[in-house]
Design a protein around this motif. Structure first.
Motif, PDB file in Angstrom:
ATOM      1  N   PRO A  50     -20.135  47.186 -45.967  1.00  0.00           N
ATOM      2  CA  PRO A  50     -20.636  46.193 -45.021  1.00  0.00           C
ATOM      3  C   PRO A  50     -22.094  46.453 -44.683  1.00  0.00           C
ATOM      4  O   PRO A  50     -22.521  47.584 -44.480  1.00  0.00           O
ATOM      5  N   PHE A  51     -22.852  45.396 -44.621  1.00  0.00           N
ATOM      6  CA  PHE A  51     -24.282  45.466 -44.336  1.00  0.00           C
ATOM      7  C   PHE A  51     -24.542  44.597 -43.115  1.00  0.00           C
ATOM      8  O   PHE A  51     -24.327  43.387 -43.144  1.00  0.00           O
ATOM      9  N   ILE A  52     -24.994  45.222 -42.022  1.00  0.00           N
ATOM     10  CA  ILE A  52     -25.175  44.509 -40.765  1.00  0.00           C
ATOM     11  C   ILE A  52     -26.646  44.479 -40.380  1.00  0.00           C
ATOM     12  O   ILE A  52     -27.326  45.513 -40.371  1.00  0.00           O
ATOM     13  N   THR A  53     -27.132  43.284 -40.065  1.00  0.00           N
ATOM     14  CA  THR A  53     -28.490  43.094 -39.572  1.00  0.00           C
ATOM     15  C   THR A  53     -28.427  42.490 -38.176  1.00  0.00           C
ATOM     16  O   THR A  53     -27.817  41.437 -37.982  1.00  0.00           O
ATOM     17  N   PHE A  54     -29.030  43.163 -37.206  1.00  0.00           N
ATOM     18  CA  PHE A  54     -29.208  42.569 -35.892  1.00  0.00           C
ATOM     19  C   PHE A  54     -30.442  41.678 -35.939  1.00  0.00           C
ATOM     20  O   PHE A  54     -31.468  42.051 -36.515  1.00  0.00           O
ATOM     21  N   VAL A  55     -30.350  40.495 -35.323  1.00  0.00           N
ATOM     22  CA  VAL A  55     -31.474  39.565 -35.274  1.00  0.00           C
ATOM     23  C   VAL A  55     -31.836  39.341 -33.812  1.00  0.00           C
ATOM     24  O   VAL A  55     -31.077  38.724 -33.059  1.00  0.00           O
ATOM     25  N   LYS A 129     -21.625  40.961 -45.629  1.00  0.00           N
ATOM     26  CA  LYS A 129     -23.012  40.879 -45.171  1.00  0.00           C
ATOM     27  C   LYS A 129     -23.063  40.023 -43.914  1.00  0.00           C
ATOM     28  O   LYS A 129     -22.684  38.846 -43.942  1.00  0.00           O
ATOM     29  N   PHE A 130     -23.526  40.605 -42.816  1.00  0.00           N
ATOM     30  CA  PHE A 130     -23.479  39.912 -41.540  1.00  0.00           C
ATOM     31  C   PHE A 130     -24.834  39.924 -40.846  1.00  0.00           C
ATOM     32  O   PHE A 130     -25.496  40.962 -40.755  1.00  0.00           O
ATOM     33  N   LEU A 131     -25.214  38.748 -40.342  1.00  0.00           N
ATOM     34  CA  LEU A 131     -26.348  38.621 -39.430  1.00  0.00           C
ATOM     35  C   LEU A 131     -25.760  38.459 -38.032  1.00  0.00           C
ATOM     36  O   LEU A 131     -25.034  37.498 -37.777  1.00  0.00           O
ATOM     37  N   ILE A 132     -26.038  39.389 -37.151  1.00  0.00           N
ATOM     38  CA  ILE A 132     -25.575  39.274 -35.772  1.00  0.00           C
ATOM     39  C   ILE A 132     -26.771  38.842 -34.942  1.00  0.00           C
ATOM     40  O   ILE A 132     -27.665  39.631 -34.646  1.00  0.00           O
ATOM     41  N   ASP A 133     -26.778  37.588 -34.592  1.00  0.00           N
ATOM     42  CA  ASP A 133     -27.925  36.906 -33.984  1.00  0.00           C
ATOM     43  C   ASP A 133     -27.818  36.927 -32.466  1.00  0.00           C
ATOM     44  O   ASP A 133     -26.819  36.514 -31.896  1.00  0.00           O
ATOM     45  N   GLY A 134     -28.884  37.434 -31.806  1.00  0.00           N
ATOM     46  CA  GLY A 134     -28.903  37.452 -30.353  1.00  0.00           C
ATOM     47  C   GLY A 134     -28.133  38.596 -29.736  1.00  0.00           C
ATOM     48  O   GLY A 134     -27.744  38.540 -28.560  1.00  0.00           O
ATOM     49  N   PHE A 135     -27.943  39.650 -30.493  1.00  0.00           N
ATOM     50  CA  PHE A 135     -27.206  40.822 -30.013  1.00  0.00           C
ATOM     51  C   PHE A 135     -27.693  42.043 -30.787  1.00  0.00           C
ATOM     52  O   PHE A 135     -27.939  41.930 -31.986  1.00  0.00           O
ATOM     53  N   PRO A 136     -27.849  43.189 -30.088  1.00  0.00           N
ATOM     54  CA  PRO A 136     -27.594  43.472 -28.675  1.00  0.00           C
ATOM     55  C   PRO A 136     -28.733  43.000 -27.781  1.00  0.00           C
ATOM     56  O   PRO A 136     -29.891  43.051 -28.166  1.00  0.00           O
ATOM     57  N   GLY A 150     -18.695  52.639 -34.191  1.00  0.00           N
ATOM     58  CA  GLY A 150     -18.956  53.953 -34.768  1.00  0.00           C
ATOM     59  C   GLY A 150     -20.106  53.950 -35.732  1.00  0.00           C
ATOM     60  O   GLY A 150     -20.145  54.759 -36.668  1.00  0.00           O
ATOM     61  N   ALA A 151     -21.058  53.037 -35.563  1.00  0.00           N
ATOM     62  CA  ALA A 151     -22.153  52.913 -36.526  1.00  0.00           C
ATOM     63  C   ALA A 151     -23.316  52.152 -35.928  1.00  0.00           C
ATOM     64  O   ALA A 151     -23.185  51.496 -34.897  1.00  0.00           O
ATOM     65  N   GLU A 152     -24.463  52.242 -36.608  1.00  0.00           N
ATOM     66  CA  GLU A 152     -25.639  51.475 -36.258  1.00  0.00           C
ATOM     67  C   GLU A 152     -25.824  50.363 -37.293  1.00  0.00           C
ATOM     68  O   GLU A 152     -25.249  50.422 -38.375  1.00  0.00           O
ATOM     69  N   PRO A 153     -26.660  49.363 -36.975  1.00  0.00           N
ATOM     70  CA  PRO A 153     -26.954  48.345 -37.989  1.00  0.00           C
ATOM     71  C   PRO A 153     -27.774  48.939 -39.122  1.00  0.00           C
ATOM     72  O   PRO A 153     -28.416  49.982 -38.961  1.00  0.00           O
ATOM     73  N   ASP A 154     -27.751  48.270 -40.267  1.00  0.00           N
ATOM     74  CA  ASP A 154     -28.562  48.730 -41.395  1.00  0.00           C
ATOM     75  C   ASP A 154     -30.033  48.430 -41.183  1.00  0.00           C
ATOM     76  O   ASP A 154     -30.896  49.223 -41.553  1.00  0.00           O
ATOM     77  N   ASN A 155     -30.324  47.278 -40.606  1.00  0.00           N
ATOM     78  CA  ASN A 155     -31.697  46.967 -40.237  1.00  0.00           C
ATOM     79  C   ASN A 155     -31.705  45.962 -39.092  1.00  0.00           C
ATOM     80  O   ASN A 155     -30.665  45.415 -38.709  1.00  0.00           O
ATOM     81  N   VAL A 156     -32.907  45.745 -38.526  1.00  0.00           N
ATOM     82  CA  VAL A 156     -33.039  44.894 -37.354  1.00  0.00           C
ATOM     83  C   VAL A 156     -34.275  44.013 -37.523  1.00  0.00           C
ATOM     84  O   VAL A 156     -35.359  44.513 -37.832  1.00  0.00           O
ATOM     85  N   LEU A 157     -34.094  42.709 -37.344  1.00  0.00           N
ATOM     86  CA  LEU A 157     -35.218  41.775 -37.333  1.00  0.00           C
ATOM     87  C   LEU A 157     -35.571  41.455 -35.889  1.00  0.00           C
ATOM     88  O   LEU A 157     -34.677  41.171 -35.076  1.00  0.00           O
ATOM     89  N   PHE A 158     -36.860  41.503 -35.574  1.00  0.00           N
ATOM     90  CA  PHE A 158     -37.316  41.108 -34.241  1.00  0.00           C
ATOM     91  C   PHE A 158     -38.367  40.025 -34.376  1.00  0.00           C
ATOM     92  O   PHE A 158     -39.434  40.232 -34.958  1.00  0.00           O
ATOM     93  N   PHE A 159     -38.057  38.821 -33.871  1.00  0.00           N
ATOM     94  CA  PHE A 159     -38.977  37.693 -33.930  1.00  0.00           C
ATOM     95  C   PHE A 159     -39.842  37.706 -32.674  1.00  0.00           C
ATOM     96  O   PHE A 159     -39.373  37.397 -31.573  1.00  0.00           O
TER      97      PHE A 159
END
Length: 244
Positions: A50-55, A129-136, A150-159
């Motif tokens: 699983p690949f998680i990106t916070f947006v 593959k997940f984009l979690i938009d508006g969180f945290p 039990g994990a951190e996101p793989d990367n984080v986008l900040f607009f």
């Protein structure tokens, strides 16, 4: 079912030995490991981890629009925390009433509730593959996510977008949302500055943050976003999956 393990740096799951690794999806993953995936073009394509990106970004920063383009080009599943909360409000549940009152006050919805809604969507998906938009939206959100997953996101986008531009965009989108009015927008921006920027700085220090200039046309902004994901070869993989 999920099993949590503390102090995990990336979201990597061990597969049941009776399941074909290539066919295993999100529902099959049983345990977290401490192995950090290497950023090679074949890692996520073959292992299906699983690949998680916070947006992240303030209201009207354009993150939702860019998420749609990421979905279109790289095959991610887009999970908007705001949409999930609004859907719960529409259900007229006890949680929905509490969420509505919280949003009207411009406050942050309790972490456990938002995470429960996100987790439910992830577990019901066949994607990895997940984009979690508006969180945290706060440090409490971030810490709760890491504790529960039990994990951190793989990367984080900040607009990154100026406040006056965000206010103008929100007022112009006219979607009939309960939080699309000038008073609530100003409350949300005040909360964002106070609570979300520490999260942005946390991931910046961890080397996971990609800062995107949120001013410009949709295509101009996407030119900054595309390279973040193209290094993982997600684009070619998605084309293969849909028989491009």
């Amino acid at each position: 079912m999920w099993r949590r393990v503390a102090s995990v740096s990336h979201l990597t799951f061990a597969h049941n030995s009776t399941v074909n690794k290539n066919a295993c999806t999100f529902k099959c993953w049983e345990a977290f490991t401490t192995e950090i995936p290497r950023k090679e073009k074949t890692t996520y394509q073959t292992a299906k981890t699983p690949f998680i990106t916070f947006v992240l970004g303030g209201p009207g920063s354009g993150k939702g629009t860019q998420c749609m383009k990421i979905v279109e080009n790289f095959g991610f599943t887009h999970l908007s925390a705001g949409d999930l909360l609004r859907r719960e409000i529409a259900s007229n549940s006890a949680d929905g009433i509490m969420i509505l009152n919280t949003i009207k006050e411009g406050k942050i919805v309790p972490s456990e509730l938002t995470i429960k809604l996100i987790q439910k969507e992830m577990e019901s998906s066949d994607n990895y593959k997940f984009l979690i938009d508006g969180f945290p939206r706060s440090e409490d959100n971030r810490k709760a996510f890491e504790q529960i997953f039990g994990a951190e996101p793989d990367n984080v986008l900040f607009f990154d977008c100026p406040e006056d531009e965000m206010v103008k965009r929100v007022l112009n989108r006219n979607q009939g949302r309960v939080d699309d009015n000038i008073d609530t927008i100003k409350k949300r921006l005040k909360v964002f500055t106070a609570l979300n920027l520490p999260v942005v700085n946390y991931y910046l220090e961890k080397g996971k943050l990609y800062k995107i200039n949120g001013v410009g046309t949709v295509d101009e902004i996407y030119k900054q976003v595309h390279p973040v994901f193209s290094t993982f070869n997600f684009e070619n993989q998605f084309c293969s999956e849909v028989l491009c």
